[in-house]
Design a protein around this motif. Structure first.
Motif, short mmCIF file in Angstrom:
data_model
loop_
_atom_site.label_atom_id
_atom_site.label_comp_id
_atom_site.label_asym_id
_atom_site.label_seq_id
_atom_site.Cartn_x
_atom_site.Cartn_y
_atom_site.Cartn_z
N ASP A 191 9.97 1.26 -1.32
CA ASP A 191 9.36 1.07 -2.45
C ASP A 191 8.78 -0.14 -2.90
O ASP A 191 9.22 -1.27 -2.47
N ARG A 192 7.41 0.02 -3.37
CA ARG A 192 6.68 -1.15 -3.51
C ARG A 192 6.21 -1.00 -5.19
O ARG A 192 5.62 -0.01 -5.55
N MET A 193 6.55 -1.92 -6.04
CA MET A 193 6.24 -1.91 -7.32
C MET A 193 5.43 -3.23 -7.68
O MET A 193 6.02 -4.22 -7.24
N ARG A 194 4.30 -3.13 -8.27
CA ARG A 194 3.30 -4.23 -8.59
C ARG A 194 3.35 -4.37 -10.07
O ARG A 194 2.79 -3.38 -10.85
N TYR A 195 3.45 -5.77 -10.39
CA TYR A 195 3.07 -6.01 -11.78
C TYR A 195 1.72 -6.67 -11.76
O TYR A 195 1.54 -7.89 -10.85
N ARG A 196 0.91 -6.41 -12.73
CA ARG A 196 -0.71 -6.94 -12.38
C ARG A 196 -0.98 -7.15 -13.82
O ARG A 196 -0.88 -6.35 -14.85
#
Length: 209
Positions: A191-196
């Motif tokens: 799982d890879r979750m990014r906040y941008r």
């Protein structure tokens, strides 16, 4: 040694869009607390990467000393290699690795010096030996032997003057523009979750493993 054969499966709690916080600082604080509870050694240690004016990257392990909505703060000698590179190019990356939890946090952002008052406050909170070491060390410079440091510290120990923060030592705040949370999962389907950052808001998005 069969390095190619070194492998293990990863397992961890699912990282789902509906279960994560609206800002990265909230999720980071949760993960840091869980790393502490799991007995991770130096859970606030992180890899700081900078780039030289010629474009050569360099990385080293430093300790995060404050984490807020504004970003991550660390301290160093302003005459060090990392400080010179930040002065030329403030774009940096940070990486936290908590192997016991199969978790990684990657942060990209810009580093800026914090106020002298905040640097003084942290310096004064450090153990006496750490303060003396910061004064004695010409960080990143070539020295003839370890005695260059120990002799200087011994000399400082004899002084009755207050141990004040040297002007060439202090903190940086890394203001993030992107924060990725990586959770190891079985069969390499991580799982890879990014906040941008998008304007004044954080956008959440899932990345393929």
């Amino acid at each position: 040694m069969d390095i190619a054969g070194m492998r293990r499966d990863y397992d961890g709690v699912e990282l789902l869009e509906e279960n994560i916080h609206s800002t990265p600082s909230q999720l980071f604080e949760q993960w840091l607390e869980e790393a502490v509870a799991a007995g991770v050694t130096d859970p606030n240690s992180m890899v700081l990467s900078t780039v030289s004016p010629s474009g050569t990257p360099s990385s080293r392990v430093v300790l995060a000393k404050d984490i807020t909505d504004r970003g991550v703060t660390f301290f160093t000698n302003y005459d060090s290699q990392k400080a010179h590179e930040i002065g030329a190019n403030p774009n940096v990356s940070l990486l936290f690795h908590w192997a016991e939890l199969n978790r990684v946090v990657r942060i990209e952002g810009r580093a800026e010096r914090i106020s002298d008052e905040d640097s003084d406050r942290y310096f004064d909170s450090r153990p006496r030996g750490s303060r003396l070491g910061a004064i004695a060390s010409p960080q990143s410079q070539v020295i003839a032997s370890r005695s260059v440091l120990t002799d200087k510290i011994a000399e400082l120990e004899k002084s009755e003057e207050p141990i004040k923060r040297p002007a060439n030592w202090g903190g940086y705040l890394v203001r993030p523009s992107s924060v990725e949370f990586w959770q190891g999962r079985p069969d390499r389907v991580h799982d890879r979750m990014r906040y941008r950052v998008d304007g004044a808001q954080w956008v959440k998005e899932r990345l393929a493993p």
